[in-house]
Design a protein around this motif. Structure first.
Motif, PDB file in Angstrom:
ATOM      1  N   LEU A   6       4.186 -52.088  23.270  1.00  0.00           N
ATOM      2  CA  LEU A   6       4.385 -53.495  22.953  1.00  0.00           C
ATOM      3  C   LEU A   6       4.861 -54.214  24.206  1.00  0.00           C
ATOM      4  O   LEU A   6       5.998 -54.048  24.623  1.00  0.00           O
ATOM      5  CB  LEU A   6       5.429 -53.655  21.840  1.00  0.00           C
ATOM      6  CG  LEU A   6       5.693 -55.108  21.398  1.00  0.00           C
ATOM      7  CD1 LEU A   6       4.471 -55.680  20.712  1.00  0.00           C
ATOM      8  CD2 LEU A   6       6.901 -55.184  20.488  1.00  0.00           C
ATOM      9  N   ASP A  10       4.725 -59.838  24.411  1.00  0.00           N
ATOM     10  CA  ASP A  10       4.528 -59.834  22.963  1.00  0.00           C
ATOM     11  C   ASP A  10       5.867 -59.823  22.230  1.00  0.00           C
ATOM     12  O   ASP A  10       6.021 -60.440  21.181  1.00  0.00           O
ATOM     13  CB  ASP A  10       3.706 -58.622  22.544  1.00  0.00           C
ATOM     14  CG  ASP A  10       2.211 -58.911  22.571  1.00  0.00           C
ATOM     15  OD1 ASP A  10       1.842 -60.020  22.963  1.00  0.00           O
ATOM     16  OD2 ASP A  10       1.433 -58.017  22.209  1.00  0.00           O
ATOM     17  N   ARG A  11       6.833 -59.086  22.772  1.00  0.00           N
ATOM     18  CA  ARG A  11       8.148 -59.066  22.143  1.00  0.00           C
ATOM     19  C   ARG A  11       8.767 -60.458  22.192  1.00  0.00           C
ATOM     20  O   ARG A  11       9.350 -60.918  21.214  1.00  0.00           O
ATOM     21  CB  ARG A  11       9.055 -58.054  22.835  1.00  0.00           C
ATOM     22  CG  ARG A  11      10.389 -57.859  22.111  1.00  0.00           C
ATOM     23  CD  ARG A  11      11.245 -56.803  22.760  1.00  0.00           C
ATOM     24  NE  ARG A  11      10.614 -55.491  22.726  1.00  0.00           N
ATOM     25  CZ  ARG A  11      11.213 -54.375  23.105  1.00  0.00           C
ATOM     26  NH1 ARG A  11      12.438 -54.398  23.550  1.00  0.00           N
ATOM     27  NH2 ARG A  11      10.574 -53.223  23.044  1.00  0.00           N
ATOM     28  N   PHE A  14       7.094 -62.556  19.661  1.00  0.00           N
ATOM     29  CA  PHE A  14       7.584 -62.272  18.319  1.00  0.00           C
ATOM     30  C   PHE A  14       8.868 -63.047  18.049  1.00  0.00           C
ATOM     31  O   PHE A  14       9.023 -63.676  16.997  1.00  0.00           O
ATOM     32  CB  PHE A  14       7.829 -60.774  18.161  1.00  0.00           C
ATOM     33  CG  PHE A  14       8.404 -60.392  16.825  1.00  0.00           C
ATOM     34  CD1 PHE A  14       7.580 -60.126  15.756  1.00  0.00           C
ATOM     35  CD2 PHE A  14       9.778 -60.305  16.643  1.00  0.00           C
ATOM     36  CE1 PHE A  14       8.107 -59.781  14.511  1.00  0.00           C
ATOM     37  CE2 PHE A  14      10.314 -59.961  15.409  1.00  0.00           C
ATOM     38  CZ  PHE A  14       9.479 -59.697  14.354  1.00  0.00           C
ATOM     39  N   ARG A  25       1.624 -66.507  13.735  1.00  0.00           N
ATOM     40  CA  ARG A  25       1.892 -65.682  14.919  1.00  0.00           C
ATOM     41  C   ARG A  25       2.736 -64.470  14.547  1.00  0.00           C
ATOM     42  O   ARG A  25       2.501 -63.363  15.033  1.00  0.00           O
ATOM     43  CB  ARG A  25       2.623 -66.522  15.981  1.00  0.00           C
ATOM     44  CG  ARG A  25       2.943 -65.771  17.265  1.00  0.00           C
ATOM     45  CD  ARG A  25       1.715 -65.244  17.929  1.00  0.00           C
ATOM     46  NE  ARG A  25       2.005 -64.614  19.203  1.00  0.00           N
ATOM     47  CZ  ARG A  25       1.219 -63.737  19.798  1.00  0.00           C
ATOM     48  NH1 ARG A  25       0.074 -63.392  19.221  1.00  0.00           N
ATOM     49  NH2 ARG A  25       1.551 -63.213  20.955  1.00  0.00           N
ATOM     50  N   ILE A  29       1.480 -60.430  15.031  1.00  0.00           N
ATOM     51  CA  ILE A  29       2.193 -59.413  15.807  1.00  0.00           C
ATOM     52  C   ILE A  29       2.582 -58.225  14.934  1.00  0.00           C
ATOM     53  O   ILE A  29       2.441 -57.070  15.333  1.00  0.00           O
ATOM     54  CB  ILE A  29       3.438 -60.035  16.473  1.00  0.00           C
ATOM     55  CG1 ILE A  29       3.006 -61.096  17.483  1.00  0.00           C
ATOM     56  CG2 ILE A  29       4.269 -58.965  17.171  1.00  0.00           C
ATOM     57  CD1 ILE A  29       4.147 -61.915  18.044  1.00  0.00           C
TER      58      ILE A  29
END
Length: 216
Positions: A6, A10-11, A14, A25, A29
């Motif tokens: 990940l 992306d984290r 999130f 969104r 994810i």
């Protein structure tokens, strides 16, 4: 999928989705974890339909608890914690989720709620799929059902997912000593149920890639 897969972006995305209440969104994810979480729930429940329901419940709880995820630990860890406790809550409300004596003499016990898990729903990652396939075999799943729910959770977190005792304790709100004791009792039962089979279900990758023990 491992936590390392990940990306940091992306984290961050999130967390941004959670803070902005961006449901689309957020779903995009978390959806990548659906298959492995569903396998996890199946190990706990031995029923494919229930596993589907508890996976959906996991995503619902994740959305409702989204502000508690601070990004200090892995998103995958956080989701597994939610899924495990969703399954435990489910089992607490059901009194028909333990093996019962078989109708045939000397046949031991049977799991009447058992449903096979379809191969097409295994994780897409090849290594994850190998471990998943081994730990959803009916003999293994039936053996796991002989464990009390909390022992079952400890065994799966520790001996299947390869979590350290401290992380399993955090997820289940237990002490490390309680987790260690529960695991020892669970292993005894599993040896009795699977006396002629191996009991180390962890893949080399899981064993070498332990997740960070930071707080959620």
């Amino acid at each position: 999928m491992t936590d390392a897969s990940l990306p940091g972006a992306d984290r961050a995305a999130f967390i941004a989705a959670a803070r902005s209440h961006d449901t689309a969104r957020f779903a995009h994810i978390t959806e990548r974890y659906r298959r492995e979480l569903q396998v996890h729930c199946y190990r706990m429940l031995a029923n494919y339909e229930d596993a589907q329901d508890m996976t959906q419940e996991t995503f619902l709880r994740a959305w409702n608890k989204r502000e508690t995820f601070k990004g200090h630990a892995a998103l995958r860890t956080w989701l597994y914690r939610i899924a495990t406790n969703a399954c435990l809550d489910f089992l607490e409300k059901r009194n028909d989720r333990t093996p019962v004596p078989a109708e045939l003499p000397d046949a031991g016990s049977e799991v009447r709620y058992l449903q096979p898990y379809p191969d097409r729903m295994l994780p897409e990652d090849p290594q994850e799929a190998v471990v998943a396939r081994e730990t959803i075999e009916l003999a293994f799943i039936v053996a796991v059902q002989h464990l009390p729910p909390r022992q079952r959770a400890v065994f799966i977190l520790r001996d299947v997912l390869g979590w350290p005792a401290s992380k399993a304790a955090d997820a289940l709100e237990l002490t490390v000593a309680s987790v260690t004791s529960a695991l020892q009792r669970a292993r005894v039962t599993m040896r009795e149920q699977l006396s002629d089979r191996r009991l180390d279900w962890r893949s080399p990758r899981r064993t070498s890639c332990r997740m960070t023990s930071a707080a959620w």
